[in-house]
Design a protein around this motif. Structure first.
Motif, mmCIF file in Angstrom:
data_model
loop_
_atom_site.group_PDB
_atom_site.id
_atom_site.type_symbol
_atom_site.label_atom_id
_atom_site.label_comp_id
_atom_site.label_asym_id
_atom_site.label_seq_id
_atom_site.Cartn_x
_atom_site.Cartn_y
_atom_site.Cartn_z
ATOM 1 N N GLY A 71 -3.750 2.871 -4.421
ATOM 2 C CA GLY A 71 -2.779 1.707 -4.081
ATOM 3 C C GLY A 71 -4.035 1.044 -5.380
ATOM 4 O O GLY A 71 -4.269 1.642 -5.949
ATOM 5 N N TYR A 82 -4.092 -3.225 -1.999
ATOM 6 C CA TYR A 82 -2.813 -3.094 -0.960
ATOM 7 C C TYR A 82 -2.778 -1.455 -1.193
ATOM 8 O O TYR A 82 -3.051 -0.778 -2.155
ATOM 9 C CB TYR A 82 -1.717 -3.568 -1.508
ATOM 10 N N CYS A 83 -2.891 -1.151 -0.193
ATOM 11 C CA CYS A 83 -2.334 0.705 -0.097
ATOM 12 C C CYS A 83 -1.212 0.446 1.269
ATOM 13 O O CYS A 83 -1.979 1.106 2.386
ATOM 14 C CB CYS A 83 -3.679 0.777 0.004
ATOM 15 N N VAL A 84 0.395 1.023 0.721
ATOM 16 C CA VAL A 84 1.010 1.869 1.888
ATOM 17 C C VAL A 84 0.825 2.784 2.271
ATOM 18 O O VAL A 84 0.646 3.149 3.455
ATOM 19 C CB VAL A 84 2.089 1.586 0.642
ATOM 20 N N ASN A 89 -5.152 -3.589 3.682
ATOM 21 C CA ASN A 89 -4.552 -4.813 2.691
ATOM 22 C C ASN A 89 -5.975 -5.649 2.941
ATOM 23 O O ASN A 89 -6.160 -5.646 4.428
ATOM 24 C CB ASN A 89 -3.799 -5.603 3.234
ATOM 25 N N ASN A 90 -5.978 -5.844 1.967
ATOM 26 C CA ASN A 90 -7.337 -6.938 1.111
ATOM 27 C C ASN A 90 -8.916 -5.582 2.011
ATOM 28 O O ASN A 90 -9.543 -6.903 2.844
ATOM 29 C CB ASN A 90 -7.538 -8.295 1.903
ATOM 30 N N CYS A 174 8.621 -0.110 -2.650
ATOM 31 C CA CYS A 174 7.618 -1.455 -2.802
ATOM 32 C C CYS A 174 9.385 -2.636 -2.781
ATOM 33 O O CYS A 174 8.782 -3.943 -2.990
ATOM 34 C CB CYS A 174 8.098 -1.478 -5.040
#
Length: 313
Positions: A71, A82-84, A89-90, A174
């Motif tokens: 990410g 951000y790392c799906v 997140n954060n 995305c």
């Protein structure tokens, strides 16, 4: 010694790398990302300590820890923005690890650090500038210029997979349409092959998967393509067409000395490489001027650990 951590959606791999970028020892554990970032970070810390202990060195001999994440990470703070694949997140990854381990920690994108590994001891070794493209479930990129990774001002550089190269029949994860990875990843190759089969095209792939479209993978498609299968070759040729567009864009912007192809699909070897080289030559700009070499990456699964460790060097 340096510690390299390859943090993936499936596994966490940790290794010890010496000052010559040689991987000396490594071990891994399942990520189980559904547990959340705090539990995953606990496992990273545990695995780092176990790796150091099992190899038989003192923790004080480890100069730095590098981590490649699937990410976007802010390069200075080491925060995973951000790392799906992990659902992060954060997440203050650098801060949390340094607090527990008391060793400097550096964080960057996994494809970026794999590119750094290829620059250190792989197929891009000692080149003036190189671009690493990983063709896996998605498409990632690593740009190395004069020995340093180029992650951009905000850490979102090298996102080669999200370069728009056309209009596609399905959107990218995305949220946009036309990203390179929706044309040239293993996911894209499989999706298009299934589309061709659903349209009634005959193919040996159905026999190879015993009629189950869910069993289709990149290896089966390339195997069928080498055997002359129409559907498989149509899918591979489409992938090559758009990969050549992406590579040509990279050449026009960066003019790298070497472009290295890695990731699972690069396992197709020269069958894929020659097609890409020929298509790039056909569509590229300013044919009177030579371009950098397009080659296969050489480090395989070790690139993530070695490159992550190299962040700390």
């Amino acid at each position: 010694m340096y510690v390299g951590v390859d943090l993936g959606g499936t596994n966490i791999a940790v290794g010890l790398v010496d000052e010559n970028s040689i991987l000396k020892y490594h071990k891994s554990t399942p990520t189980r990302a559904e547990r959340g970032s705090k539990e995953v970070i606990k496992d990273i810390i545990k695995l780092i300590n176990e790796t150091i202990r099992d190899y038989g060195i003192n923790k004080e001999t480890v100069k730095a820890i590098g981590i490649g994440v699937p990410g976007i990470a802010e390069p200075n703070s080491g925060e995973v923005i951000y790392c799906v694949n992990l659902g992060w997140n954060n997440v203050p990854l650098k801060q949390d690890l340094e607090k527990e381990l008391n060793i400097p920690v550096f964080v960057d994108n996994d494809a970026t650090v794999a590119g750094l590994a290829e620059y250190k001891i792989g197929t891009m070794r000692n080149c003036e500038s190189g671009v690493f493209i990983t063709l896996g479930t998605g498409v990632g990129g690593g740009i190395v210029i004069n020995g340093k990774v180029r992650s951009g001002f905000n850490g979102i550089g090298s996102e080669i997979g999200h370069m728009i190269v056309g209009e596609n029949f399905y959107p990218c994860n995305c949220g946009r349409n036309g990203c390179l990875e929706t044309f040239t990843s293993s996911t894209a190759l499989i999706n298009y092959t299934r589309k061709l089969i659903s349209e009634g095209n005959e193919t040996s792939i159905v026999k190879k998967t015993k009629g189950s479209l869910e069993e289709i993978n990149g290896r089966i498609i390339f195997e069928a393509a080498k055997e002359g299968d129409y559907v498989a070759n149509k899918a591979v040729d489409r992938l090559v067409k758009y990969l050549a567009i992406g590579i040509t864009n990279i050449i026009n912007i960066i003019d790298p000395e070497i472009i290295a192809l890695g990731g699972g699909l690069s396992g197709a070897g020269d069958f894929l490489l020659v097609k890409v080289q020929e298509e790039v030559e056909r569509v590229r700009y300013m044919k009177m001027i030579p371009i950098g070499k397009i080659v296969l990456a050489t480090l395989g699964n070790e690139a993530g650990i070695i490159g992550a460790a190299a962040l700390g060097m």
